[in-house]
Design a protein around this motif. Structure first.
Motif, short mmCIF file in Angstrom:
data_model
loop_
_atom_site.label_atom_id
_atom_site.label_comp_id
_atom_site.label_asym_id
_atom_site.label_seq_id
_atom_site.Cartn_x
_atom_site.Cartn_y
_atom_site.Cartn_z
N GLY A 6 -6.68 59.55 109.72
CA GLY A 6 -7.48 59.67 108.51
C GLY A 6 -7.19 58.57 107.51
O GLY A 6 -8.10 58.07 106.83
N SER A 7 -5.92 58.16 107.42
CA SER A 7 -5.54 57.08 106.51
C SER A 7 -6.22 55.77 106.91
O SER A 7 -6.78 55.06 106.05
N VAL A 8 -6.18 55.45 108.21
CA VAL A 8 -6.83 54.21 108.68
C VAL A 8 -8.34 54.29 108.48
O VAL A 8 -8.98 53.32 108.04
N ALA A 9 -8.91 55.45 108.80
CA ALA A 9 -10.36 55.62 108.64
C ALA A 9 -10.77 55.44 107.17
O ALA A 9 -11.80 54.82 106.86
N ILE A 40 1.38 50.27 108.93
CA ILE A 40 1.13 48.82 108.88
C ILE A 40 -0.24 48.54 108.27
O ILE A 40 -0.43 47.57 107.52
N ALA A 41 -1.21 49.41 108.56
CA ALA A 41 -2.54 49.25 107.96
C ALA A 41 -2.46 49.42 106.44
O ALA A 41 -3.05 48.64 105.68
N ASN A 42 -1.70 50.42 105.98
CA ASN A 42 -1.53 50.62 104.53
C ASN A 42 -0.84 49.43 103.88
O ASN A 42 -1.21 48.99 102.79
N ALA A 43 0.19 48.92 104.57
CA ALA A 43 0.91 47.77 104.04
C ALA A 43 0.01 46.54 103.96
O ALA A 43 0.06 45.78 102.99
N ALA A 44 -0.83 46.37 104.99
CA ALA A 44 -1.75 45.22 105.00
C ALA A 44 -2.73 45.32 103.83
O ALA A 44 -3.01 44.32 103.16
N VAL A 85 -13.41 52.62 105.68
CA VAL A 85 -14.59 52.99 104.88
C VAL A 85 -14.56 52.29 103.52
O VAL A 85 -15.58 51.72 103.08
N ILE A 86 -13.41 52.31 102.86
CA ILE A 86 -13.30 51.70 101.52
C ILE A 86 -13.62 50.21 101.57
O ILE A 86 -14.42 49.71 100.75
N PHE A 87 -13.04 49.50 102.52
CA PHE A 87 -13.22 48.05 102.54
C PHE A 87 -14.55 47.64 103.18
O PHE A 87 -14.94 46.48 103.10
N THR A 88 -15.22 48.59 103.83
CA THR A 88 -16.59 48.32 104.29
C THR A 88 -17.58 48.48 103.14
O THR A 88 -18.50 47.68 102.98
N LEU A 89 -17.37 49.52 102.34
CA LEU A 89 -18.25 49.75 101.19
C LEU A 89 -18.01 48.74 100.08
O LEU A 89 -18.94 48.36 99.35
N PHE A 90 -16.76 48.31 99.94
CA PHE A 90 -16.41 47.34 98.89
C PHE A 90 -15.73 46.14 99.51
O PHE A 90 -14.49 46.07 99.56
N PRO A 91 -16.50 45.18 100.05
CA PRO A 91 -15.91 44.00 100.69
C PRO A 91 -14.95 43.30 99.73
O PRO A 91 -15.27 43.06 98.56
N THR A 92 -13.74 43.00 100.25
CA THR A 92 -12.68 42.47 99.40
C THR A 92 -12.04 41.25 100.05
O THR A 92 -11.68 41.30 101.24
N PRO A 93 -11.88 40.13 99.32
CA PRO A 93 -11.19 38.97 99.89
C PRO A 93 -9.69 39.22 99.96
O PRO A 93 -9.12 39.94 99.13
N ASP A 94 -9.07 38.64 100.96
CA ASP A 94 -7.62 38.77 101.15
C ASP A 94 -6.92 37.78 100.22
O ASP A 94 -7.01 36.56 100.42
#
Length: 601
Positions: free
Chosen positions: A28-31, A468-472, A35-44
């Motif tokens: 659920g955390s990864v999902a 690791i996904a959260n950290a990224a 969803v968040i970064f698909t709805l709100f495209p964000t540069p790294d």
């Protein structure tokens, strides 16, 4: 960035509440991040480009995660071959009179070794031996395996090569601020923290940990109740020529001989002048672990007569032991094992019979079965599965367990030793060494694919991948840097000691949420900048980063060794929080008090 913080906080809270399985929370955390970064495209902000699903899924192929999974399989191979049973017994025997000293000595020894070798192979080497000792001493593994992980981390914070984090910080500091950290530069203060933490780990922590090892299944599998079993003596049997000494036959260990049948003539204890010869039937009373060991060594039951080629044919595949109860109304009631036709119909060996009310003194083959009798059965997986449809006997689902492949123990030890040596000496990266070692274990038959897959812990896989996904996400959105900048602004004008203390605590918290290496790389240049702007010497700040980044005690994702002991110790996420948070706080207080003694501030 705000949404990322919300996801991370919610994930940690759900882990601690334990209302949902770790796998569901992690997925659920990864999902949520996708969803968040698909709805709100964000540069790294760290590496350029846009943050996408690939960045969040990359954690599931992270080398650290692959290393942990491979080490779990290698550990399963050592367990399945009983490769470390002998050293475990020797160590346990040495401390039979002073049980606690053996475990404490092992933990202290691993702490010393981890000061000079990478922590992970040290834990890999010590974990199966320590587990064997706890089993021999009837202790719970859950009360010693977390201390094993913690004490190796503490040992690793005392020298430059004790942890990869130490080397990483030293290298970044040398490039960024021309600060040279030598082998023993921070050993005095590191040793102060390590000794304090070791006292907590050895004498306080075991009392905080719940005993999670004595489940009903474990208790049943290691039950002290005895089965009546029968050993048929054929030509070349290892018991041929054995003579009773004080009523005991050498070669049977702790098994009790109840009767020797020779040409239907019974001989009862104390077996004076009886010498075992071919054709005899030796009736014994033994526990399931004793019978399992005898089957694993392929000695005592090697000439047993069973269908389809005898017991040796069964050993060509994995041999499984299971217990079954004779059901009320069973057609087997009142019949002997031979008359019941169980062996002929299923190919399973009836290795022993357990009767609740009494233990008959007669040949096992002459015992007429009663409702409630427990049969110890040996057969292949397919044979045991066939019995699940039977209405005459009821298989106890928890009781099925494979017989260790003791003949493969030497090759398992060689492979294990090669993995430890090659990774500890730097001959191979640890991920490469463990992958090769896993392949070698499978190739040489130390375990099969099914056993290897069973060793993989889905909780660890999902937990690490999601972390690791959260950290990224936290790094890519600048969240981690924002926390550091906020602390710097809040601490403006404070004393150097207060600044150093708060930085230590901040890094110690984040190292349990991000990886320790990521935290160290992030904060090393930040602390160098703080020291420069404050006109303070940079070395105490670099040492603070090294020591704080090693305080990975409060979560299982904090360090690889925590993940390694999570499965064998049957720990939950909250166990690490309860045990690790006090240790982090203690080390923070000790550092705050000790720093002025070692560095002029």
């Amino acid at each position: 960035m705000i949404l990322t913080f919300v996801v991370i906080i919610a994930t940690i809270v759900l882990y601690a509440m334990e209302r949902l399985p770790i796998e569901i929370i992690s997925l659920g955390s990864v999902a949520a991040l996708i969803v968040i970064f698909t709805l709100f495209p964000t540069p790294d902000v760290a590496g350029g480009g846009m943050i996408g699903a690939d960045d969040f899924l990359a954690g599931f192929a992270n080398p650290a995660l692959i290393t942990v999974l491979c080490l779990l399989i290698i550990g399963q191979a050592l367990f399945h071959t009983d490769a470390l049973d002998a050293p475990g017994r020797l160590i346990s025997e040495a401390g039979r009179r002073h049980k606690g000293i053996v475990i404490v000595s092992l933990l202290v020894g691993t702490a010393i070794i981890s000061a000079f070798l990478n922590n992970t192979p040290v834990v890999v080497m010590a974990l199966p031996i320590l587990t064997a000792v706890t089993v021999a001493q009837s202790k719970s593994a859950s009360q010693v395996l977390m201390p094993l992980s913690y004490i190796t981390i503490l040992g690793g914070m005392t020298t430059l090569i004790g942890s990869s984090t130490n080397l990483l910080v030293a290298n970044v500091a040398a490039r960024s601020g021309n600060v040279k950290i030598d082998f023993f530069s921070f050993t005095p203060i590191g040793l102060t923290l390590a000794l304090t933490g070791a006292a907590y780990t050895l004498f306080v922590l075991p009392h905080l940990l719940r005993d999670r090892g004595n489940t009903d299944v474990d208790s049943a599998r290691t039950s002290g109740k005895q089965f009546i079993a029968q050993i048929e003596i054929g030509d070349g049997h290892p018991l041929v020529g054995a003579k009773a000494v004080a009523g005991m036959f050498t070669g049977l260990g702790e098994m009790t001989v109840r009767l020797v049948l020779r040409n239907e003539t019974p001989y009862l204890p104390p077996f004076a002048n009886i010498v075992i010869q071919p054709g005899d039937r030796v009736i014994i009373a033994a526990t399931r672990p004793q019978l399992t060991k005898a089957m694993a060594e392929k000695r005592l039951f090697s000439t047993q007569t069973i269908p389809e080629g005898g017991i040796a044919a069964h050993h060509k595949k994995d041999l499984v032991l299971a217990e079954a109860v004779v059901a009320p109304g069973s057609r087997m009631i009142g019949r002997t094992i031979v008359q019941a036709g169980l062996q002929t119909a299923t190919g399973c060996i009836v290795l022993g019979i357990q009767r609740r009310s009494r233990m008959p003194r007669m040949a096992m083959s002459d015992i007429r079965l009663e409702a409630g009798d427990v049969l110890l059965l040996a057969g292949n997986h397919d044979d045991i599965d066939t019995l699940r449809t039977s209405h005459d006997i009821l298989i106890m689902e928890w009781s099925a367990a494979e017989v260790p492949r003791r003949l493969h123990a030497p090759r398992a030890l060689v492979i294990f030793g090669a993995v430890v040596i090659s990774s500890a000496t730097g001959l191979l990266p640890i991920v490469s060494a463990t992958i090769i070692g896993t392949f070698a274990m499978l190739l040489t038959g130390c375990l099969n694919i099914r056993q290897a897959m069973r060793a993989l812990d889905s909780r660890i896989y999902m937990l690490v991948g999601a972390s690791i996904a959260n950290a990224a996400a936290l790094e890519a959105t600048g969240g981690a840097k924002a926390i550091a900048d906020l602390v710097i602004r809040l601490m403006d004008g404070q004393s150097p000691l207060m600044l150093l203390s708060v930085l230590f605590l901040l890094i110690a918290v984040l190292t349990n949420l991000l990886s320790n290496n990521a935290t160290a790389v992030l904060f090393t240049p930040i602390t160098l900048g703080i020291a420069e702007r404050s006109g303070l010497p940079p070395e105490p700040f670099i040492v603070a980063v090294i020591l704080a980044a090693n305080c990975s005690f409060a979560t299982p994702i904090g360090y690889q060794t925590n993940l390694l002991v999570m499965g064998p110790g049957n720990y939950r996420f909250v166990d690490f929080m309860k045990a690790g948070i006090p240790l982090v706080v203690i080390l923070w207080i000790v550092f705050t008090l000790a720093a002025p003694l070692y560095y002029p501030l």
